[in-house]
Each structure stands twice: as structure tokens, then as C-alpha cells.
Design a protein around this motif. Structure first.
Motif, PDB file in Angstrom:
ATOM      1  N   ARG A   1       0.857  -1.184   0.000  1.00 25.80           N
ATOM      2  CA  ARG A   1       0.000   0.000   0.000  1.00 25.80           C
ATOM      3  C   ARG A   1       0.893   1.234   0.000  1.00 25.80           C
ATOM      4  O   ARG A   1       1.859   1.313   0.747  1.00 25.80           O
ATOM      5  N   ASP A   2       0.549   2.190  -0.842  1.00 23.18           N
ATOM      6  CA  ASP A   2       1.288   3.445  -0.924  1.00 23.18           C
ATOM      7  C   ASP A   2       0.250   4.559  -0.873  1.00 23.18           C
ATOM      8  O   ASP A   2      -0.357   4.884  -1.893  1.00 23.18           O
ATOM      9  N   ASN A   3       0.057   5.128   0.302  1.00 27.77           N
ATOM     10  CA  ASN A   3      -1.014   6.101   0.540  1.00 27.77           C
ATOM     11  C   ASN A   3      -2.349   5.484   0.148  1.00 27.77           C
ATOM     12  O   ASN A   3      -2.741   4.465   0.684  1.00 27.77           O
ATOM     13  N   ALA A   4      -3.036   6.048  -0.819  1.00 28.75           N
ATOM     14  CA  ALA A   4      -4.360   5.556  -1.185  1.00 28.75           C
ATOM     15  C   ALA A   4      -4.304   4.525  -2.300  1.00 28.75           C
ATOM     16  O   ALA A   4      -5.347   4.055  -2.753  1.00 28.75           O
ATOM     17  N   LYS A   5      -3.089   4.158  -2.746  1.00 28.54           N
ATOM     18  CA  LYS A   5      -2.977   3.240  -3.871  1.00 28.54           C
ATOM     19  C   LYS A   5      -2.530   1.858  -3.426  1.00 28.54           C
ATOM     20  O   LYS A   5      -1.755   1.718  -2.481  1.00 28.54           O
ATOM     21  N   THR A   6      -3.022   0.858  -4.127  1.00 27.68           N
ATOM     22  CA  THR A   6      -2.498  -0.492  -3.992  1.00 27.68           C
ATOM     23  C   THR A   6      -1.433  -0.674  -5.054  1.00 27.68           C
ATOM     24  O   THR A   6      -1.691  -0.439  -6.238  1.00 27.68           O
ATOM     25  N   MET A   7      -0.243  -1.041  -4.648  1.00 21.43           N
ATOM     26  CA  MET A   7       0.857  -1.293  -5.575  1.00 21.43           C
ATOM     27  C   MET A   7       1.032  -2.797  -5.748  1.00 21.43           C
ATOM     28  O   MET A   7       1.077  -3.538  -4.763  1.00 21.43           O
ATOM     29  N   VAL A   8       1.134  -3.220  -6.989  1.00 22.22           N
ATOM     30  CA  VAL A   8       1.371  -4.625  -7.291  1.00 22.22           C
ATOM     31  C   VAL A   8       2.624  -4.685  -8.162  1.00 22.22           C
ATOM     32  O   VAL A   8       2.738  -3.942  -9.137  1.00 22.22           O
ATOM     33  N   TYR A   9       3.533  -5.550  -7.788  1.00 18.95           N
ATOM     34  CA  TYR A   9       4.825  -5.645  -8.479  1.00 18.95           C
ATOM     35  C   TYR A   9       4.998  -7.025  -9.097  1.00 18.95           C
ATOM     36  O   TYR A   9       4.444  -8.010  -8.618  1.00 18.95           O
ATOM     37  N   LEU A  10       5.785  -7.067 -10.148  1.00 14.50           N
ATOM     38  CA  LEU A  10       6.177  -8.341 -10.739  1.00 14.50           C
ATOM     39  C   LEU A  10       7.682  -8.293 -10.991  1.00 14.50           C
ATOM     40  O   LEU A  10       8.136  -7.576 -11.886  1.00 14.50           O
ATOM     41  N   GLN A  11       8.432  -9.001 -10.155  1.00 17.91           N
ATOM     42  CA  GLN A  11       9.869  -9.122 -10.351  1.00 17.91           C
ATOM     43  C   GLN A  11      10.115 -10.276 -11.309  1.00 17.91           C
ATOM     44  O   GLN A  11       9.713 -11.407 -11.030  1.00 17.91           O
ATOM     45  N   MET A  12      10.770  -9.980 -12.420  1.00 12.68           N
ATOM     46  CA  MET A  12      10.993 -10.989 -13.454  1.00 12.68           C
ATOM     47  C   MET A  12      12.485 -11.203 -13.620  1.00 12.68           C
ATOM     48  O   MET A  12      13.217 -10.281 -13.994  1.00 12.68           O
ATOM     49  N   ASN A  13      12.936 -12.404 -13.324  1.00 15.46           N
ATOM     50  CA  ASN A  13      14.342 -12.779 -13.471  1.00 15.46           C
ATOM     51  C   ASN A  13      14.462 -13.884 -14.512  1.00 15.46           C
ATOM     52  O   ASN A  13      13.488 -14.568 -14.827  1.00 15.46           O
ATOM     53  N   GLY A  14      15.653 -14.057 -15.016  1.00 13.32           N
ATOM     54  CA  GLY A  14      15.871 -15.115 -15.995  1.00 13.32           C
ATOM     55  C   GLY A  14      14.966 -14.995 -17.208  1.00 13.32           C
ATOM     56  O   GLY A  14      14.428 -15.989 -17.698  1.00 13.32           O
ATOM     57  N   LEU A  15      14.822 -13.780 -17.715  1.00 16.72           N
ATOM     58  CA  LEU A  15      13.872 -13.553 -18.803  1.00 16.72           C
ATOM     59  C   LEU A  15      14.278 -14.291 -20.070  1.00 16.72           C
ATOM     60  O   LEU A  15      15.477 -14.433 -20.379  1.00 16.72           O
ATOM     61  N   LYS A  16      13.265 -14.763 -20.792  1.00 19.00           N
ATOM     62  CA  LYS A  16      13.442 -15.524 -22.021  1.00 19.00           C
ATOM     63  C   LYS A  16      12.733 -14.792 -23.164  1.00 19.00           C
ATOM     64  O   LYS A  16      11.778 -14.042 -22.920  1.00 19.00           O
ATOM     65  N   PRO A  17      13.146 -15.031 -24.398  1.00 20.96           N
ATOM     66  CA  PRO A  17      12.455 -14.388 -25.529  1.00 20.96           C
ATOM     67  C   PRO A  17      10.949 -14.652 -25.523  1.00 20.96           C
ATOM     68  O   PRO A  17      10.175 -13.777 -25.913  1.00 20.96           O
ATOM     69  N   GLU A  18      10.545 -15.824 -25.058  1.00 16.81           N
ATOM     70  CA  GLU A  18       9.110 -16.138 -25.032  1.00 16.81           C
ATOM     71  C   GLU A  18       8.342 -15.363 -23.970  1.00 16.81           C
ATOM     72  O   GLU A  18       7.116 -15.455 -23.902  1.00 16.81           O
ATOM     73  N   ASP A  19       9.028 -14.609 -23.141  1.00 18.21           N
ATOM     74  CA  ASP A  19       8.363 -13.727 -22.175  1.00 18.21           C
ATOM     75  C   ASP A  19       7.970 -12.387 -22.808  1.00 18.21           C
ATOM     76  O   ASP A  19       7.297 -11.569 -22.175  1.00 18.21           O
ATOM     77  N   THR A  20       8.381 -12.167 -24.047  1.00 16.36           N
ATOM     78  CA  THR A  20       8.049 -10.934 -24.746  1.00 16.36           C
ATOM     79  C   THR A  20       6.536 -10.803 -24.897  1.00 16.36           C
ATOM     80  O   THR A  20       5.875 -11.698 -25.424  1.00 16.36           O
ATOM     81  N   ALA A  21       5.992  -9.705 -24.408  1.00 13.80           N
ATOM     82  CA  ALA A  21       4.538  -9.487 -24.422  1.00 13.80           C
ATOM     83  C   ALA A  21       4.237  -8.117 -23.839  1.00 13.80           C
ATOM     84  O   ALA A  21       5.122  -7.458 -23.282  1.00 13.80           O
ATOM     85  N   ILE A  22       2.974  -7.726 -23.951  1.00 14.46           N
ATOM     86  CA  ILE A  22       2.481  -6.590 -23.173  1.00 14.46           C
ATOM     87  C   ILE A  22       1.945  -7.153 -21.864  1.00 14.46           C
ATOM     88  O   ILE A  22       1.153  -8.096 -21.870  1.00 14.46           O
ATOM     89  N   TYR A  23       2.376  -6.570 -20.763  1.00 10.18           N
ATOM     90  CA  TYR A  23       1.994  -7.038 -19.437  1.00 10.18           C
ATOM     91  C   TYR A  23       0.969  -6.081 -18.834  1.00 10.18           C
ATOM     92  O   TYR A  23       1.148  -4.864 -18.863  1.00 10.18           O
ATOM     93  N   TYR A  24      -0.093  -6.675 -18.284  1.00 11.88           N
ATOM     94  CA  TYR A  24      -1.186  -5.920 -17.690  1.00 11.88           C
ATOM     95  C   TYR A  24      -1.415  -6.381 -16.255  1.00 11.88           C
ATOM     96  O   TYR A  24      -1.247  -7.564 -15.943  1.00 11.88           O
ATOM     97  N   CYS A  25      -1.846  -5.466 -15.404  1.00  8.87           N
ATOM     98  CA  CYS A  25      -2.349  -5.891 -14.100  1.00  8.87           C
ATOM     99  C   CYS A  25      -3.852  -5.639 -14.059  1.00  8.87           C
ATOM    100  O   CYS A  25      -4.394  -4.816 -14.792  1.00  8.87           O
ATOM    101  N   ASN A  26      -4.518  -6.382 -13.214  1.00  9.78           N
ATOM    102  CA  ASN A  26      -5.975  -6.290 -13.090  1.00  9.78           C
ATOM    103  C   ASN A  26      -6.379  -7.066 -11.850  1.00  9.78           C
ATOM    104  O   ASN A  26      -5.561  -7.706 -11.183  1.00  9.78           O
ATOM    105  N   LEU A  27      -7.651  -7.005 -11.557  1.00  2.94           N
ATOM    106  CA  LEU A  27      -8.194  -7.876 -10.524  1.00  2.94           C
ATOM    107  C   LEU A  27      -8.049  -9.317 -10.993  1.00  2.94           C
ATOM    108  O   LEU A  27      -7.836  -9.610 -12.165  1.00  2.94           O
TER     109      LEU A  27
END
Length: 117
Positions: free
Chosen positions: A73-99
Motif C-alpha cells: 500500500r502506498d497512501n491511497a494506492k495499492t501497488m502490485v509488483y512483478l519481479q521478473m528474473n531469468g527472462l526468455k524471448p518467449e516472455d516478450t509481451a504486453i503485461y497488464y495488471c488487473n483484478l
């Protein structure tokens, strides 16, 4: 204003790391499960990782052991993180967050991740 804003994408070499951030404004995001999704060119949008309001996580088999989802939580916002390690070419995409499950109401612009040498 209720909205989701993703950031942190970019171009990275195979084996590299990125940390994606999602700023979720609205009380609903603080009490519901959240998730990261991704959509590669010409493919359907897939679920990558989920996290409950209590911090329980789950991952797609393709990213298990390489990606870590977290939230804060950061003040009035919910922060969601995605730490990505060992990235592969097949991870190429547009990344979205949502419920989780995803809501049509809250799809944002996403953030582009490109893994290439």
C-alpha cells in the motif's frame, strides 16, 4: 478516480531482469486478489501470476521459479509488483495488471516487455 497504471517494461537481453509496477487507485483493489497478465503478438491474453489480499501467490508454470508477484500500500494506492528474473524471448509481451479474475472495466494500457539479444 479508479484506474490501473502499469510501468517498468523495456528491452532486456535474455537472462536479464525487470521489475514491473502497477499503481491501482480505488478501494476495490485493496481488498481483492490482483494479478498480472500478458499478451504476446497474435496470441490471447494469459494469466501470469496472482496474489490474494492476504499475500498468497500463484504462478503459471511457464514463469514459476523466475517471477515473483508482490503487493503493498502506498497512501491511497495499492501497488502490485512483478519481479521478473531469468527472462526468455518467449516472455516478450504486453503485461497488464488487473483484478483476479480480470475485470473488463479495469484493463489499462499495459507495459511492453521485449526480451531480445
Amino acid at each position: 478516480q479508479v484506474q490501473l497504471v502499469e510501468s517498468g517494461g523495456g528491452l532486456v537481453q535474455p537472462g536479464g531482469s525487470l521489475r514491473l509496477s502497477c499503481a491501482a487507485s480505488g478501494s476495490i483493489f485493496g481488498i481483492r486478489a490482483m494479478a498480472w497478465y500478458r499478451q504476446a503478438p497474435g496470441k490471447q491474453r494469459d494469466l501470469v501470476a496472482t496474489i490474494t489480499s492476504g499475500g498468497i501467490t500463484n504462478y503459471a508454470d511457464s514463469v514459476k521459479g523466475r517471477f515473483t508477484i508482490s503487493r503493498d500500500r502506498d497512501n491511497a494506492k495499492t501497488m502490485v509488483y512483478l519481479q521478473m528474473n531469468g527472462l526468455k524471448p518467449e516472455d516478450t509481451a504486453i503485461y497488464y495488471c488487473n483484478l483476479y479474475p480480470g475485470s473488463r472495466t479495469y484493463w489499462g494500457q499495459g507495459t511492453q516487455v521485449t526480451v531480445s539479444a
